[in-house]
Motif scaffolding. Structure first.
Motif, PDB file in Angstrom:
ATOM      1  N   ALA A  77       0.862  -1.176   0.000  1.00  0.00           N
ATOM      2  CA  ALA A  77       0.000   0.000   0.000  1.00  0.00           C
ATOM      3  C   ALA A  77       0.895   1.221   0.000  1.00  0.00           C
ATOM      4  O   ALA A  77       1.966   1.225   0.596  1.00  0.00           O
ATOM      5  N   GLY A  78       0.428   2.257  -0.663  1.00  0.00           N
ATOM      6  CA  GLY A  78       1.230   3.475  -0.685  1.00  0.00           C
ATOM      7  C   GLY A  78       1.268   4.093  -2.070  1.00  0.00           C
ATOM      8  O   GLY A  78       0.505   3.693  -2.953  1.00  0.00           O
ATOM      9  N   PRO A  79       2.184   5.047  -2.237  1.00  0.00           N
ATOM     10  CA  PRO A  79       3.199   5.493  -1.283  1.00  0.00           C
ATOM     11  C   PRO A  79       2.598   6.210  -0.080  1.00  0.00           C
ATOM     12  O   PRO A  79       1.467   6.675  -0.128  1.00  0.00           O
ATOM     13  N   LEU A  80       3.410   6.293   0.960  1.00  0.00           N
ATOM     14  CA  LEU A  80       2.958   6.860   2.222  1.00  0.00           C
ATOM     15  C   LEU A  80       4.063   7.761   2.765  1.00  0.00           C
ATOM     16  O   LEU A  80       5.162   7.298   3.067  1.00  0.00           O
ATOM     17  N   LEU A  93       4.169   0.273   2.107  1.00  0.00           N
ATOM     18  CA  LEU A  93       3.893  -0.561   3.265  1.00  0.00           C
ATOM     19  C   LEU A  93       3.611  -1.989   2.807  1.00  0.00           C
ATOM     20  O   LEU A  93       2.597  -2.248   2.155  1.00  0.00           O
ATOM     21  N   PRO A  94       4.501  -2.966   3.116  1.00  0.00           N
ATOM     22  CA  PRO A  94       4.242  -4.354   2.730  1.00  0.00           C
ATOM     23  C   PRO A  94       3.228  -4.996   3.674  1.00  0.00           C
ATOM     24  O   PRO A  94       3.355  -4.913   4.894  1.00  0.00           O
ATOM     25  N   ASN A 348      13.502  -9.925   5.397  1.00  0.00           N
ATOM     26  CA  ASN A 348      14.526  -8.911   5.124  1.00  0.00           C
ATOM     27  C   ASN A 348      14.087  -7.979   4.006  1.00  0.00           C
ATOM     28  O   ASN A 348      14.219  -6.752   4.104  1.00  0.00           O
ATOM     29  N   GLU A 349      13.569  -8.575   2.945  1.00  0.00           N
ATOM     30  CA  GLU A 349      13.165  -7.768   1.786  1.00  0.00           C
ATOM     31  C   GLU A 349      12.012  -6.838   2.133  1.00  0.00           C
ATOM     32  O   GLU A 349      11.970  -5.690   1.682  1.00  0.00           O
ATOM     33  N   ALA A 350      11.063  -7.338   2.927  1.00  0.00           N
ATOM     34  CA  ALA A 350       9.937  -6.486   3.320  1.00  0.00           C
ATOM     35  C   ALA A 350      10.408  -5.319   4.175  1.00  0.00           C
ATOM     36  O   ALA A 350       9.925  -4.183   4.031  1.00  0.00           O
ATOM     37  N   LEU A 351      11.364  -5.573   5.075  1.00  0.00           N
ATOM     38  CA  LEU A 351      11.921  -4.482   5.875  1.00  0.00           C
ATOM     39  C   LEU A 351      12.693  -3.505   4.995  1.00  0.00           C
ATOM     40  O   LEU A 351      12.705  -2.290   5.266  1.00  0.00           O
ATOM     41  N   ASP A 352      13.338  -4.020   3.944  1.00  0.00           N
ATOM     42  CA  ASP A 352      14.032  -3.142   2.998  1.00  0.00           C
ATOM     43  C   ASP A 352      13.064  -2.211   2.281  1.00  0.00           C
ATOM     44  O   ASP A 352      13.396  -1.053   1.990  1.00  0.00           O
ATOM     45  N   ILE A 353      11.869  -2.729   1.961  1.00  0.00           N
ATOM     46  CA  ILE A 353      10.851  -1.877   1.319  1.00  0.00           C
ATOM     47  C   ILE A 353      10.563  -0.669   2.195  1.00  0.00           C
ATOM     48  O   ILE A 353      10.388   0.457   1.711  1.00  0.00           O
ATOM     49  N   LEU A 354      10.537  -0.898   3.500  1.00  0.00           N
ATOM     50  CA  LEU A 354      10.275   0.182   4.452  1.00  0.00           C
ATOM     51  C   LEU A 354      11.524   0.986   4.785  1.00  0.00           C
ATOM     52  O   LEU A 354      11.432   2.036   5.441  1.00  0.00           O
ATOM     53  N   PHE A 370      10.124   2.216  12.074  1.00  0.00           N
ATOM     54  CA  PHE A 370       9.225   1.115  11.722  1.00  0.00           C
ATOM     55  C   PHE A 370       7.877   1.302  12.415  1.00  0.00           C
ATOM     56  O   PHE A 370       6.813   1.209  11.784  1.00  0.00           O
ATOM     57  N   ALA A 371       7.911   1.565  13.711  1.00  0.00           N
ATOM     58  CA  ALA A 371       6.675   1.766  14.469  1.00  0.00           C
ATOM     59  C   ALA A 371       5.880   2.946  13.933  1.00  0.00           C
ATOM     60  O   ALA A 371       4.641   2.894  13.836  1.00  0.00           O
ATOM     61  N   GLU A 372       6.575   4.009  13.567  1.00  0.00           N
ATOM     62  CA  GLU A 372       5.879   5.192  13.051  1.00  0.00           C
ATOM     63  C   GLU A 372       5.211   4.899  11.710  1.00  0.00           C
ATOM     64  O   GLU A 372       4.078   5.343  11.460  1.00  0.00           O
ATOM     65  N   ARG A 373       5.862   4.129  10.859  1.00  0.00           N
ATOM     66  CA  ARG A 373       5.247   3.798   9.562  1.00  0.00           C
ATOM     67  C   ARG A 373       4.044   2.865   9.752  1.00  0.00           C
ATOM     68  O   ARG A 373       3.044   2.980   9.040  1.00  0.00           O
TER      69      ARG A 373
END
Length: 403
Positions: A77-80, A93-94, A348-354, A370-373
């Motif tokens: 979802a996004g962009p944000l 956001l994955p 790892n890849e999902a965290l890279d997206i963020l 991470f928490a803020e997103r």
């Protein structure tokens, strides 16, 4: 090294136990042997479970008796755009989910937030907790123990610090119930979610407490933490990250994105999220914050059971003149960008997206970002669902998407 079929036969014959296979073969072979055995014993086809892309050896600290991996669809979802204390700029956001229409709904909320120029976000507190329970003789001893804890917090912090190079004890709060003394330890665990870190550090502090006071440890976790359970103490005092996000939308933006008015969304929020939740005795006063939290947790390798705490959120909506103000505050969001499931390849890849994989500089900033997103993603989900309810198109939207 033995072949998978040989290992499976040895388990069937009683020569080996299921959990012993990794001692006789590499991790992938052991997993295949175990899968062959279960497929044979249950007369099932487990080929889909066996079609995973990572090295099973990389998951050995994450699971026991592995037979394969479950694949969950991941959307974005996004962009944000987020203006936070640690998160800044635009990201996607994955979301890992099998609930049709969820990503579409959050994406619509993201569109509205983007039209407003983005959302604000702040981490208000970062404190992972562990609360052991002790036995004492009577309330007199309970008072003695509680007083000792208040006077010797520095000693407890020093004992806890011996177990970790990263965690830091922030405070210890005593709670007394008759001949039971609970101590709620709160730690700054930097970029780790920190549950294991807090547990190990607390054990060391408990040993000191038993040496210095009449208290006897009964259980290292006494449920006042409170981990993976709905709990008012987490709603009030927080656990993990306490984080909030808000945005202001114009009337035109509300009408364009949601086909309704600021007033209708405000009323839906008041009657559903506030009055309805109060009548139900709910600990969460929100529309579906846990939906977004769960989907992000699954995508990024978080402890999925802690969605129970992540759904502990309050959504507020107010009409301000010709604008709509909306906020989400999550009291107990347990997240990390290092350790646990975060080290697996797809996570790892999902965290890279963020843009938050690994340790932050300074430590703790990646997990804060991470928490803020996540909070802004939850806000997007809240706005979209409230908009659908206010416009009375929730059911038709699901029908249109074939759900």
């Amino acid at each position: 090294m033995s072949a998978p079929e040989t290992l499976a036969d040895r388990v069937l014959s009683g020569d080996l136990a299921l959990h012993e296979l990794e001692a006789h073969a590499d991790a992938d072979t052991a997993v295949e042997a175990r899968r062959r055995l279960i497929a044979q014993e249950t007369d099932t086809d487990l080929s889909a479970l066996g079609a995973y892309a990572f090295d099973a050896g990389d998951a050995q600290s994450n699971i026991e008796n592995m037979v394969g991996a479950v694949q969950i669809p991941v959307g974005v979802a996004g962009p944000l755009t987020v203006d936070g204390s640690s998160a800044s700029g635009t990201a996607y956001l994955p979301l890992a989910t099998t609930e049709g229409a969820l990503v579409a709904s959050v994406n619509r909320g993201c569109s509205a937030i983007q039209a407003a120029g983005g959302a604000n976000a702040r981490v208000f507190q970062s404190k992972m907790t562990r609360a052991p329970v002790f036995r004492v003789e009577n309330v007199h001893e309970a008072g003695t123990v509680a007083s000792w804890v208040r006077e010797n917090e520095a000693k407890l912090a020093a004992a806890a610090a011996e177990t970790t190079d990263h965690g830091e004890l922030l405070d210890v709060t005593p709670y007394v119930v008759g001949d039971s003394v609970f101590l709620r330890f709160g730690y700054d665990t930097k970029d780790a979610m920190g549950m294991n870190m807090a547990t190990i550090a607390t054990e060391a502090a408990c040993e000191l407490l038993e040496e210095e006071t009449p208290a006897d440890l009964v259980a290292l976790s006494g449920n006042l933490c409170s981990d993976k359970k709905p709990a008012a103490i987490n709603a009030v005092e927080g656990r993990g990250r306490t984080v909030g996000a808000d945005v202001v939308l114009t009337r035109e933006q509300v009408e364009d994105r949601f086909g309704t008015t600021p007033e209708a969304i405000e009323e839906a929020n008041t009657r559903k999220n506030l009055v309805g939740s109060a009548k139900a005795g709910s600990l969460g006063f929100n529309a579906h914050a846990a939906n977004v939290v769960a989907a992000v947790f699954l995508a990024t390798g978080q402890d999925a059971a802690q969605v129970v705490e992540g759904g502990n959120a309050i959504t507020t909506v107010d009409v301000r003149g010709d604008e709509l103000y909306a906020s989400v505050t999550i009291a107990s969001l347990d997240v990390g960008t290092v350790g646990g499931g975060t080290k697996l390849p797809t996570q790892n890849e999902a965290l890279d997206i963020l843009g938050v994989r690994g340790g932050g500089d300074p430590p703790g900033t990646n997990a804060d970002a991470f928490a803020e997103r996540i909070a802004v993603g939850a806000l997007a989900g809240e706005l979209s669902l409230l908009g659908a309810l206010a416009a009375d198109n929730l059911a038709s939207a699901h029908e249109q998407l074939g759900r």
